[in-house]
Design an enzyme around this catalytic site. Sequence first.
Site, mmCIF file in Angstrom:
data_model
loop_
_atom_site.group_PDB
_atom_site.id
_atom_site.type_symbol
_atom_site.label_atom_id
_atom_site.label_comp_id
_atom_site.label_asym_id
_atom_site.label_seq_id
_atom_site.Cartn_x
_atom_site.Cartn_y
_atom_site.Cartn_z
ATOM 1 C CD GLU A 48 -2.534 -1.084 2.760
ATOM 2 O OE1 GLU A 48 -2.404 -0.061 3.486
ATOM 3 O OE2 GLU A 48 -3.216 -2.060 3.095
ATOM 4 C CG ASP A 59 -2.840 8.279 8.968
ATOM 5 O OD1 ASP A 59 -2.998 7.053 8.914
ATOM 6 O OD2 ASP A 59 -3.016 9.033 7.994
#
Length: 271
Positions: A48, A59
């Site tokens: 990814e 995140d």
Amino acid sequence: MSVRTAYDKAASEGRAALVGYLPAGFPTVDGAIEAARTMVDAGCDAIEIGLPYTDPMMDGPTIQDAVHQALVGGVRVADVFRTVEAVAATGVPTLVMTYWNPVDHYGVDRFARDLASAGGTGLITPDLTPEEGAGWLEASDAHALDRVFLVALSSTDERIEKITEASRGFVYAASLMGVTGARSAVDTGAPRLVERTRAVIDKHGTALPVGLGLGVGNGAQAAEVAGFADGVIVGSAFVRRLLDAPDPPSGLAGIRALTEELAAGVRAGRR
């Protein structure tokens, strides 16, 4: 090529697939390419590539730090496609993981076209719901790209059904409530989330694999997750090896060592 090929190959070997994540442009564009290629060489089945975003709200601090460095370094969407092209050339399925706004700003069909031209497999879109993704569903069909949506511990069975029906390639099970980051233990709700998702998939006969991410940071955790999920997705632990390295060669050595440890883990967790 669909990411499903990586999952099917791993399943034929009686193990889970190992999927690694790195943001494009970190520590540099070429450095990210070299690190991702090292991950492939050391045992990752799919990669990814993160598209750096100015407000990475989902995140944790590790990925936020790396993304900030990439943005300060001037990374652009074109660099993401260049990274995808270089990594896909290794022969492994390569996806882009991105918040939706950059894709929408770039132009959905244009983004899909350019991603496919670079050899990319598809998109993982953590903040896009199927109900709001009509343009992406159409573009991904037009350019034969995988579309990976997320299920979470809080997802109802009805929600899981909508997400799995819209997904192609695999379903991403987010095993933590909160932001990304390696943890000392796998969330106890993770096996149940995968079980619930599989039950919905089996009901519809789509046979989509389920990859589990958020929190895996070592071989023992990879083995644990590989015992119940079709894929083990690792991101922050890879990024941390680069962040903590005193120089680029040390960072690559750390990436290789971690990949080998995780690859051994998914094999130890054979089902």
